[in-house]
Design a protein around this motif. Structure first.
Motif, PDB file in Angstrom:
ATOM      1  N   ILE A 184     -45.610  -9.340  23.845  1.00 49.64           N
ATOM      2  CA  ILE A 184     -46.002 -10.363  24.794  1.00 49.64           C
ATOM      3  C   ILE A 184     -44.889 -11.392  24.938  1.00 49.64           C
ATOM      4  O   ILE A 184     -44.419 -11.969  23.946  1.00 49.64           O
ATOM      5  N   LEU A 229     -43.040  -7.210  34.374  1.00 47.38           N
ATOM      6  CA  LEU A 229     -43.079  -8.653  34.586  1.00 47.38           C
ATOM      7  C   LEU A 229     -42.801  -8.961  36.053  1.00 47.38           C
ATOM      8  O   LEU A 229     -42.152  -8.176  36.753  1.00 47.38           O
ATOM      9  N   THR A 243     -44.430  -7.247  28.319  1.00 53.48           N
ATOM     10  CA  THR A 243     -45.368  -7.642  29.351  1.00 53.48           C
ATOM     11  C   THR A 243     -45.910  -9.037  29.070  1.00 53.48           C
ATOM     12  O   THR A 243     -45.610  -9.641  28.026  1.00 53.48           O
ATOM     13  N   GLU A 244     -46.730  -9.550  29.996  1.00 56.07           N
ATOM     14  CA  GLU A 244     -47.289 -10.902  29.849  1.00 56.07           C
ATOM     15  C   GLU A 244     -48.575 -10.920  29.039  1.00 56.07           C
ATOM     16  O   GLU A 244     -48.958 -11.956  28.506  1.00 56.07           O
ATOM     17  N   SER A 287     -44.516 -17.841  26.205  1.00 58.08           N
ATOM     18  CA  SER A 287     -44.758 -18.758  27.318  1.00 58.08           C
ATOM     19  C   SER A 287     -43.835 -19.960  27.144  1.00 58.08           C
ATOM     20  O   SER A 287     -44.191 -20.966  26.522  1.00 58.08           O
TER      21      SER A 287
END
Length: 518
Positions: free
Chosen positions: A137, A79, A125-126, A140
């Motif tokens: 993930i 990240l 991770t994104e 957000s």
């Protein structure tokens, strides 16, 4: 367990689980109780308080535990630097696992190799990545939103000897070595009797690459001590960037490699001094330039300058020294100091302790030592050994660095016993680059040579190669191929084709002749 956010929002009966300050996340949680509304993180004008950070970390810990993160596992985290990254690293630790913060600038092949080597249950991770390990993930959401979800961290049983972080460093075999570091290796540095002040009212700059052990100092130094971590928004610290962070974020403490320190001293503009406003600078990673230090101390007599020494196997610093003007005239260079808390330094010849003033191998002991190399028992046994000192067995890390202890117990650096070097704070094994280069089509012999810097130490790498007949790959093609496999700091600055590599009368590679040909 009652959700932490609800408790901190003013419940009538407040109950907190025990927070062990010898654990990184435990020390942060303790600060969240002592000063919940104090600034923990500043990033791009956003201020995150300790209560929000710790509550968000609890929420993410519950998520990660559900995803399979357990004590004893290693979780790679890919990240960008941000408050969310900090909360997720804390979350991994709250699950009893260790994190491996990966640099997004690394080539994908290197990331794949490290993720595979970690045997991780997930990769944080994104977005989905083409790896065999399942990707978790990141939601957000803001940290405040994560904190408001009110998740409870899992109840796990670990102690300060449990693994907390994995740092990947250059390895002579061509494969990066994962250094498995326990909680106590980090928390020992910030116990309140350390070499610098990271506590309340301190604002510490975080600008180092997340994969470095220096990242631990910049991040966990303030957050385990009640200070504030100011996260830089760029990967490179330039004079204007530093001046802006001092002015806008209130940064008063900064770490920088000696190469970067020299650059900033050279570029310092009297009209807009980039160091003005700092109270502490910590530097090291390479031999300090007495010339640059003298100029700095003359111009900024009120800023405390520390010279630190320590391989990643002893987590950030093993010794530190407060630099004075008198040190700049020392005939053998600026000292690298005395041991930091819960650390011991020995000068050994084999297993024998050498008297003061005698050059020998610097060997380290104490709570800072790594548990070993991830998945490499042979390398661990070669570097970490038990030595009987006095009448007691002591586990030591053999650094390969040469040094002396003077009559006052101050450590002085005297070079290396092998070809390993440091450039811009990165530890570099030329053998790793040579191994990767020999795998390239058309390459036969390879030599990677560090190029000395005018002020001492090394400033860049040069690579020389011979080719298999009949066609030699062009140097530019070779360099591009290396950049596809190696992180930027391992890619040689210049690549040169030679019909043959020179040797000495004894048949060994003649590195001095190669350097002279540049």
């Amino acid at each position: 367990m009652t959700p932490i956010l609800k408790n901190r929002a003013g419940a009538d009966s407040v109950h907190y689980p025990p927070a062990d300050p010898r654990l990184i996340h435990g020390a942060v949680a303790l600060q969240a109780r002592l000063r919940p509304s104090a600034n923990a993180i500043v990033h791009r004008g956003e201020h995150i308080d300790y209560a929000t950070l710790d509550a968000a970390a609890d929420t993410y810990a519950a998520d990660l535990y559900t995803a399979g993160v357990r004590p004893g596992t290693v979780v790679p985290v890919l990240l960008p630097r941000s408050p969310q990254l900090v909360a997720l690293l804390l979350a991994v630790l709250k699950c009893g696992a260790a994190y491996a913060a990966l640099d997004r600038r690394w080539p994908q092949e290197r990331i794949d190799r490290i993720v595979t080597a970690s045997s991780a249950p997930i990769l944080v991770t994104e977005a989905e990545l083409p790896v065999d390990t399942p990707c978790w993930i990141v939601p957000s959401e803001s940290l405040r939103m994560a904190a408001s979800r009110g998740g409870a961290a899992p109840s796990v049983s670990i102690d300060s000897s449990s693994a907390a972080t994995v740092f990947f460093t250059s390895g002579s075999t061509g494969t990066p070595k994962g250094v498995l570091s326990p909680h106590r290796a980090t928390t020992r540095l910030f116990s309140g009797v350390g070499f610098a002040d990271f506590g309340p009212s301190r604002v510490v700059l975080q600008a180092a690459a997340v994969s470095w052990d220096a990242f631990s100092m910049e991040l966990w130094g303030p957050l385990t001590s009640g200070g504030t971590c100011a996260i830089a928004s760029t990967d490179y610290l330039l004079p204007d960037t530093l001046a802006e962070l001092i002015t806008e974020a209130g940064v008063d403490t900064a770490w920088m490699t000696s190469s970067l320190f020299n650059l900033l001293v050279d570029e310092d503009d009297p009209g807009r001094p980039c160091f003005a406003g700092l109270r502490q600078i910590l530097t090291g990673g390479e031999r300090l330039s007495s010339t640059h230090v003298a100029r700095f101390l003359t111009r900024y007599p009120d800023i405390t300058l520390f010279n630190g020494y320590g391989p990643v196997e002893s987590c950030v610093f093993a010794t530190a020294h407060r630099v004075t003007a008198a040190d700049c005239t020392h005939p053998e260079g600026i000292p690298i100091g005395v041991p930091v808390p819960d650390t011991a330094v020995y000068i050994l010849a084999g297993d024998r302790v050498l008297p003061p003033g005698t050059v020998g191998e610097i060997c380290l002991a104490g709570d800072g030592l790594a548990l070993g190399y991830l998945g490499d028992a042979e390398a661990t046994a070669a570097s970490f050994s038990v030595v009987v000192l006095g009448e007691a067995p002591v586990r030591v890390y053999r650094t390969g660095d040469l040094g002396t202890l003077d009559s006052d117990g101050v450590l002085h650096f005297r070079g290396r016993s092998d070809l390993q070097v440091k450039i811009s704070g990165h530890r570099i094994e030329p053998g790793e680059i040579e191994t990767v280069a020999r795998r390239l089509p058309g390459i036969r012999e390879v030599a990677v040579v560090p190029v000395p810097a005018p002020g001492g130490g090394y400033e860049r790498l040069a690579m020389f190669y011979t080719a298999r007949a009949p066609t030699a790959p062009a140097p530019a093609m070779v360099r591009r191929a290396l950049a596809a496999e190696l992180p930027g700091y391992l890619v040689p600055h210049s690549v040169h084709h030679r019909p043959a590599l020179p040797t000495t009368a004894t048949g060994k590679l003649d590195r001095s002749t190669l350097l002279a040909s540049l």
